[in-house]
Scaffold this motif. Sequence first.
Motif, PDB file in Angstrom:
ATOM      1  N   TYR A 360      52.590  61.559  45.934  1.00 15.58           N
ATOM      2  CA  TYR A 360      52.927  60.421  46.781  1.00 15.58           C
ATOM      3  C   TYR A 360      54.255  59.826  46.306  1.00 15.58           C
ATOM      4  O   TYR A 360      54.465  59.622  45.104  1.00 15.58           O
ATOM      5  CB  TYR A 360      51.803  59.396  46.697  1.00 15.58           C
ATOM      6  N   TYR A 361      55.144  59.544  47.256  1.00 12.50           N
ATOM      7  CA  TYR A 361      56.506  59.161  46.889  1.00 12.50           C
ATOM      8  C   TYR A 361      56.568  57.906  46.018  1.00 12.50           C
ATOM      9  O   TYR A 361      57.420  57.805  45.120  1.00 12.50           O
ATOM     10  CB  TYR A 361      57.366  58.984  48.142  1.00 12.50           C
ATOM     11  N   LYS A 362      55.664  56.937  46.240  1.00 14.93           N
ATOM     12  CA  LYS A 362      55.708  55.712  45.441  1.00 14.93           C
ATOM     13  C   LYS A 362      55.364  56.001  43.981  1.00 14.93           C
ATOM     14  O   LYS A 362      55.925  55.386  43.068  1.00 14.93           O
ATOM     15  CB  LYS A 362      54.750  54.661  46.022  1.00 14.93           C
ATOM     16  N   ASP A 363      54.424  56.936  43.759  1.00 11.79           N
ATOM     17  CA  ASP A 363      54.088  57.326  42.380  1.00 11.79           C
ATOM     18  C   ASP A 363      55.286  57.984  41.715  1.00 11.79           C
ATOM     19  O   ASP A 363      55.590  57.733  40.548  1.00 11.79           O
ATOM     20  CB  ASP A 363      52.894  58.290  42.375  1.00 11.79           C
ATOM     21  N   ILE A 365      58.486  57.605  42.472  1.00  9.12           N
ATOM     22  CA  ILE A 365      59.543  56.607  42.235  1.00  9.12           C
ATOM     23  C   ILE A 365      59.179  55.713  41.050  1.00  9.12           C
ATOM     24  O   ILE A 365      60.035  55.370  40.228  1.00  9.12           O
ATOM     25  CB  ILE A 365      59.792  55.783  43.513  1.00  9.12           C
ATOM     26  N   THR A 366      57.901  55.340  40.942  1.00  7.14           N
ATOM     27  CA  THR A 366      57.454  54.504  39.815  1.00  7.14           C
ATOM     28  C   THR A 366      57.730  55.199  38.484  1.00  7.14           C
ATOM     29  O   THR A 366      58.225  54.583  37.535  1.00  7.14           O
ATOM     30  CB  THR A 366      55.945  54.197  39.936  1.00  7.14           C
ATOM     31  N   GLN A 393      64.107  58.793  50.049  1.00  9.93           N
ATOM     32  CA  GLN A 393      64.225  57.706  51.021  1.00  9.93           C
ATOM     33  C   GLN A 393      65.031  58.118  52.248  1.00  9.93           C
ATOM     34  O   GLN A 393      64.635  57.819  53.382  1.00  9.93           O
ATOM     35  CB  GLN A 393      64.835  56.479  50.355  1.00  9.93           C
ATOM     36  N   ASP A 674      63.747  51.897  53.076  1.00 11.57           N
ATOM     37  CA  ASP A 674      62.644  52.480  52.312  1.00 11.57           C
ATOM     38  C   ASP A 674      62.046  53.639  53.103  1.00 11.57           C
ATOM     39  O   ASP A 674      62.320  53.833  54.283  1.00 11.57           O
ATOM     40  CB  ASP A 674      61.575  51.409  52.062  1.00 11.57           C
ATOM     41  N   GLU A 677      56.548  55.247  55.816  1.00 10.70           N
ATOM     42  CA  GLU A 677      55.263  55.952  55.743  1.00 10.70           C
ATOM     43  C   GLU A 677      54.589  55.987  57.103  1.00 10.70           C
ATOM     44  O   GLU A 677      54.066  57.006  57.528  1.00 10.70           O
ATOM     45  CB  GLU A 677      54.342  55.253  54.746  1.00 10.70           C
TER      46      GLU A 677
END
Length: 913
Positions: A360-363, A365-366, A393, A674, A677
């Motif tokens: 997952y992209y947020k994971d 990026i984190t 992005q 951003d 999604e």
Amino acid sequence: MTSFIEEVIIDIHEKSLNVSELTFVLPSKRAGVFLKHELSKVFKSTFFAPEILSTETFVETLSNLQYINNTELIFEFYDVYLKVTPKENVEPFDQFYKWAQILLQDFNEIDRYLVAPQNIFDYLTAIKEIEHHHWSVDENQTDYIKNYLAFWKRLKQYYELLNDQLISKRKGYQGLVYREAVNNLEQFTIANQEKTFVFVGFNALNKAEETIIQELLQQDIAIIYWDLDQRFFKDSIHDAGMFIRQHKANWPYFRKNPINWLSNNYSKPKNIDIIGTPKNIGQVKYIGELLQRLKNEKNSLKNTAVVLGNESLLMPLLNSMPEDIGPINITMGLPLNAIPLASLFEKLFAIQKSTSKTLYYKDVITILSHQFIKPLLVDNDIDHADIIIDHIQNNNIANITAKGITELAPSKTELLELLFNNWNNNSRRGLSNCSKLIMSIKAFLDKDKSKQLLSLEYLYRFNEIFNTLGLMLTKHEHIESINTLHGLYRELIKNETLDFKGEPLQGLQIMGMLESRVLDFETVIIASVNEGVLPAGKSNNSFIPFDVKIENNLPTYKEKDAVYTYHFYRLLQRANTVFLVYNTEPDVLQGNEKSRFITQLEIDDTHNINHYIVSPKVPAIQQSLTQIKKTDAVLSRIKEIAEKGFSPSSLTNYIRNPIDFYKQKILGIKEFDDVEETVATNTLGTTIHNTLEDFYTPYIGKELTSKNVEAMKPKIHDTVLKHFKNEYKKGDTTKGKNLIIFEIAKRYVSNFLDLEIDALQQGNTIKIISVEEDNKVKIDIPELDFPVYLTGKVDRIDEFNGTTRIIDYKSGKVEASKVKISQWEDLTTDYDKYSKPFQILAYAYMLNSKKPFTAPVEAGIISFKNLGSGFLKFTENKNTLISQETLENYTVELRNLILEICNPNIEFIEKEV
């Protein structure tokens, strides 16, 4: 102030006891440091220091067992579980782990309170059979019922076999160590007749401790000093004295001997301030200010303690300390799970536990943005983390593969594979990757050791954690899955701390409630004096029901609350100044209102209490609207925009709020782009526009037939999908909300085509003149010495029964009332009402400027959320045709608006929202 420890040492000195031959037993190791200090103050001659032990160390010596750590105990228990449980009922380790912790706590309590195991386990089995009597007597019991009842019957076997196995290895959990200590008590007392044990500052004792201390007292080889005020001892219902009153009443020793001793300090004058402040962060900020004030008043914070009821406030408190605070001694230790590095490994475990084949992209990026990872991805001033994040992005990638990430930064392949390659549910591979990652971070931090000492200390402690996990892995075959490994990792970092080094006898003391045992301070600040914290309140983490605990004299939440009550009031006994700080904002779910201790103090009426509510200092800020002067640079930029062409949307943006126009058009500030999604509204609109453009472009200059439009319908799916892919890039439209939005787009197009077919079948004629036509026309404004253009794309122009229609598509809902106008002066002042007429009239103005209208012309909107209303025509006082007079009136307002934008004396002034 004379402290309790000092009083004890003075009494020992007056009794002429040989200190060197004494063995002091204290509730905690920390108190031993203060005891040594007081010994050096009272005894002036040279002597050998006495033996000073904590309770747990003393009992461990007595039992001849060694304490086993919690993680190792879980594995020992699992071995027992496998031996006793039928193979068909055995749970995997990661499932077993969840309930085994609770059961081990119950075993611990049973042993610490010397309860006969059969009294508990036989009772529990009987209770379960009674509770489910209809199950027990049912002739056709299901496997689930049989297994459930069998589990309760096996508890006794688990307990007995675990104890036998641990004793054979000379190890034990706390309760077992205590029970064995009691079993060895007679032998111990015979071997230590020449010694004297001094028990100092105890309160709540479990049955094993009571038995040990009573026996040593009866054998006349022990002295015990209690620390309790007369006020609480004589009050038969005050929880602070509950345990010591019970000891006095129940111990045979006290039938002939006095109790040492009951002080009378609590009733002495004290300054007690009770301070309520909103939120936890408000508490620590207030304490920071309070410490600064105390230091200014006393020039020192010696004999001052901050006691944190909620120990998670330690880091916020340290960050709120005044810079000139002086020496600080922190006794609590910082839990490893509060260290920034913990969040990195937590996120790594989270992505590995996911069953998805993509990340997952947020994971992603984190992890790439983490403070310990981002610097490792910088190479020759190239920030590979930013490159990967920008690619995600810009291409709207919600899910990405590990290979897809490494391909974006080939020079950092090794590190990125450590971070994102799948561990395939292999705990050994996971441990190896984590250890390699630690070494990679260390190699980077070593380049500038002097500035990275704290980070290296963090890294060292986590390296120890993973080394411990590796050792467990070699010893136990049960750590097979990543779930199990993650559970053990969490257990270790929860119990392990990063200890602070300080001088325990100097400066400010920061501690938890239990660390304050036996210690006294002149000034005490207690934080989080809220219900659920002080006292902790009810807890149901036990297999043993409440009534069974009562029957067997096991502690319940009432006894645990009484422990906190004692510690709380003991801190107040000898203090001169007390500050009790609590959170005024109760948690919606947990409550956590002001503690009963505060209410009790107020009702007690022994001391004068000052109650304050404090809140952050929030200055009164006058809401001033932003005003931007038009400098030469701004005017130059306006000229550029004018020459390139004002679009209708940019002009309505100015009408809505001139500051938005300034930010977007003058400064060129874009909204944060951003990852999309879920398909956004503008993406949906663009897809529909582009689909209709594809459908109608071949018919420009032609009259439509219903067959022409019917032929478009089979192409809807593929055309909409093509444009979705163009706009949504690599976003997934095959599932979830995106699939629904994709189907909505198809439905909108299909419904629009149905509307066209219906109109044609009713005998209307429709001729397509242009689709998505770009326009740029000059606006004649003599007052300006530079050219001004209006530019825009008209979605569709057609002839409907001989009337030219200028059509603007809107994917949102538009009502007919939103395209009407009555007063021209309002057109450029009210965005909500007149932005739609302004835009469609702008298109009409441009088309008329290129070629003056000769036939009747209408302009309006087709709203895909309001297709039932058909073509929503611009209406001026019930007239729907666009006349030259209409355009002249519009031109006046358009010129005035542009003159205002270009006027150097009129600032960009923010509108109130």
